[in-house]
Write a protein that holds these residues in place. Structure first.
Motif, mmCIF file in Angstrom:
data_model
loop_
_atom_site.group_PDB
_atom_site.id
_atom_site.type_symbol
_atom_site.label_atom_id
_atom_site.label_comp_id
_atom_site.label_asym_id
_atom_site.label_seq_id
_atom_site.Cartn_x
_atom_site.Cartn_y
_atom_site.Cartn_z
ATOM 1 N N ILE A 3 41.551 -53.006 107.155
ATOM 2 C CA ILE A 3 41.372 -51.658 106.827
ATOM 3 C C ILE A 3 40.260 -51.600 106.085
ATOM 4 N N GLU A 4 39.998 -52.585 105.059
ATOM 5 C CA GLU A 4 38.913 -52.503 104.129
ATOM 6 C C GLU A 4 37.405 -52.824 104.969
ATOM 7 N N THR A 5 37.738 -53.566 105.935
ATOM 8 C CA THR A 5 36.546 -53.825 106.845
ATOM 9 C C THR A 5 35.988 -52.386 107.694
ATOM 10 N N VAL A 6 36.961 -51.850 108.195
ATOM 11 C CA VAL A 6 36.942 -50.605 108.924
ATOM 12 C C VAL A 6 36.385 -49.536 108.077
ATOM 13 N N LYS A 7 36.946 -49.328 106.755
ATOM 14 C CA LYS A 7 36.753 -48.277 106.128
ATOM 15 C C LYS A 7 35.281 -47.811 105.887
ATOM 16 N N GLY A 8 34.465 -48.788 105.534
ATOM 17 C CA GLY A 8 33.005 -48.602 105.381
ATOM 18 C C GLY A 8 32.327 -48.036 106.761
ATOM 19 N N TYR A 9 32.854 -48.415 108.067
ATOM 20 C CA TYR A 9 32.122 -47.426 109.050
ATOM 21 C C TYR A 9 32.950 -46.470 109.369
ATOM 22 N N HIS A 30 35.737 -41.371 107.869
ATOM 23 C CA HIS A 30 36.383 -40.194 108.450
ATOM 24 C C HIS A 30 37.944 -40.328 108.893
ATOM 25 N N GLU A 31 38.195 -41.549 109.154
ATOM 26 C CA GLU A 31 39.413 -41.962 109.802
ATOM 27 C C GLU A 31 40.549 -42.016 108.622
ATOM 28 N N GLN A 32 40.392 -41.646 107.511
ATOM 29 C CA GLN A 32 41.148 -41.834 106.292
ATOM 30 C C GLN A 32 42.677 -41.788 106.651
ATOM 31 N N LYS A 33 43.118 -40.649 107.306
ATOM 32 C CA LYS A 33 44.505 -40.472 107.869
ATOM 33 C C LYS A 33 45.252 -41.697 108.298
ATOM 34 N N LEU A 34 44.396 -42.212 109.068
ATOM 35 C CA LEU A 34 44.900 -43.513 110.193
ATOM 36 C C LEU A 34 45.083 -44.869 109.086
ATOM 37 N N MET A 35 44.133 -44.865 108.148
ATOM 38 C CA MET A 35 44.050 -45.841 107.074
ATOM 39 C C MET A 35 45.319 -45.699 106.369
ATOM 40 N N GLN A 36 45.604 -44.589 105.881
ATOM 41 C CA GLN A 36 46.735 -44.087 105.019
ATOM 42 C C GLN A 36 47.942 -44.483 105.796
ATOM 43 N N ASP A 37 47.802 -43.888 106.932
ATOM 44 C CA ASP A 37 49.188 -44.140 107.670
ATOM 45 C C ASP A 37 49.583 -45.705 108.053
ATOM 46 N N LEU A 38 48.451 -46.483 108.107
ATOM 47 C CA LEU A 38 48.566 -48.081 108.366
ATOM 48 C C LEU A 38 49.092 -48.686 107.270
ATOM 49 N N VAL A 39 48.733 -48.304 105.802
ATOM 50 C CA VAL A 39 49.032 -48.845 104.529
ATOM 51 C C VAL A 39 50.531 -48.348 104.673
ATOM 52 N N ARG A 40 50.895 -47.030 104.907
ATOM 53 C CA ARG A 40 52.442 -46.772 104.756
ATOM 54 C C ARG A 40 53.038 -47.574 105.479
ATOM 55 N N LEU A 41 52.776 -47.585 106.710
ATOM 56 C CA LEU A 41 53.796 -48.176 107.822
ATOM 57 C C LEU A 41 53.987 -49.632 107.605
ATOM 58 N N ARG A 42 52.564 -50.325 107.102
ATOM 59 C CA ARG A 42 52.987 -51.805 106.621
ATOM 60 C C ARG A 42 53.921 -51.759 105.472
ATOM 61 N N ASN A 43 53.993 -50.938 104.478
ATOM 62 C CA ASN A 43 54.841 -51.048 103.416
ATOM 63 C C ASN A 43 56.024 -50.820 103.914
ATOM 64 N N GLU A 44 56.511 -49.822 104.765
ATOM 65 C CA GLU A 44 57.833 -49.585 105.246
ATOM 66 C C GLU A 44 58.184 -50.861 106.021
ATOM 67 N N ALA A 45 57.412 -51.333 106.909
ATOM 68 C CA ALA A 45 57.877 -52.699 107.465
ATOM 69 C C ALA A 45 58.102 -53.748 106.645
ATOM 70 N N ILE A 46 57.517 -54.038 105.533
ATOM 71 C CA ILE A 46 57.456 -55.093 104.581
ATOM 72 C C ILE A 46 59.214 -54.756 103.963
ATOM 73 N N GLN A 47 59.382 -53.435 103.608
ATOM 74 C CA GLN A 47 60.259 -53.308 102.831
ATOM 75 C C GLN A 47 61.703 -53.230 103.764
ATOM 76 N N SER A 48 61.670 -53.072 105.110
ATOM 77 C CA SER A 48 62.805 -52.748 105.826
ATOM 78 C C SER A 48 63.719 -54.223 105.907
ATOM 79 N N GLN A 49 64.942 -53.846 105.767
ATOM 80 C CA GLN A 49 65.828 -55.028 105.517
ATOM 81 C C GLN A 49 66.605 -55.314 107.027
ATOM 82 N N ALA A 50 67.148 -54.271 107.367
ATOM 83 C CA ALA A 50 68.042 -54.497 108.627
ATOM 84 C C ALA A 50 67.128 -54.701 109.888
ATOM 85 N N ASN A 51 67.551 -55.563 110.561
ATOM 86 C CA ASN A 51 66.697 -55.925 111.857
ATOM 87 C C ASN A 51 66.312 -54.516 112.643
#
Length: 182
Positions: A52-58, A61-82
């Motif tokens: 994300i940091e590498t792509v951000k500089g280029y 204007h794709e800020q929403k996608l970057m934010q979604d990726l961070v949010r989804l990554r955090n959701e996936a990390i926190q998910s407990q049930a299979n």
């Protein structure tokens, strides 16, 4: 007659022990396979912020996608049930694909050495995740066959063994054949 009854009881006990042990083995193989998937998912979670940091500089204007990726990554990390983790991973994979698609539109980004290395690492991890999913789904299949088959289903229900959950693609567009045109 008494010997026949004793033999039948012994046969039931031995059969129950056999099926119980077999179910325990299959359950533990599923856990081991899930653990393998988890290792590769953690590697991907660690790679995503760098990507994300590498792509951000280029592609600022794709800020929403970057934010979604961070949010989804955090959701996936926190998910407990299979099942929760599977759903979160499917959404995360879809958005990583969008990020890679966006990167195609930036020749400078594609030429960036850091991005190329991250992209190669991501491709390697995605391949490893796919192989781990395949192995995991195989262990789930074997477990489910035994949990559902007679007479082991009697032992399974008696001791609370359950069907495993397959790691499937939920996004129907990922199941469609790839269209190639020249």
């Amino acid at each position: 007659m008494l010997y026949l009854l004793i033999a039948l009881i012994c046969l039931l006990i031995v059969g129950s022990i056999f099926y119980y042990n077999s179910l325990v083995i299959k359950k533990n193989r599923m856990k081991e396979a899930w653990s393998g998937i988890d290792v590769y998912l953690k590697k991907r979670y660690e790679l995503i912020p760098n990507l994300i940091e590498t792509v951000k500089g280029y592609a600022s204007h794709e800020q929403k996608l970057m934010q979604d990726l961070v949010r989804l990554r955090n959701e996936a990390i926190q998910s407990q049930a299979n099942q929760d983790k599977i759903n979160a991973e499917n959404r995360l994979s879809e958005n990583i694909g969008k990020l890679m698609f966006i990167a195609e539109g930036y020749p400078d980004l594609k030429a960036n050495t850091n991005f190329q290395q991250l992209q190669t690492q991501l491709e390697t991890i995605e391949t490893e995740i796919e192989q781990s999913r395949r192995y995991y789904n195989g262990t789930v299949r074997e477990n489910n066959i035994q949990v559902q088959s007679f007479p082991s289903n009697l032992v399974a229900s008696l001791f609370g063994f359950q069907n495993g959950i397959f790691f499937e693609i939920n996004n129907s567009t990922e199941r469609e054949p790839v269209k190639v045109s020249f």
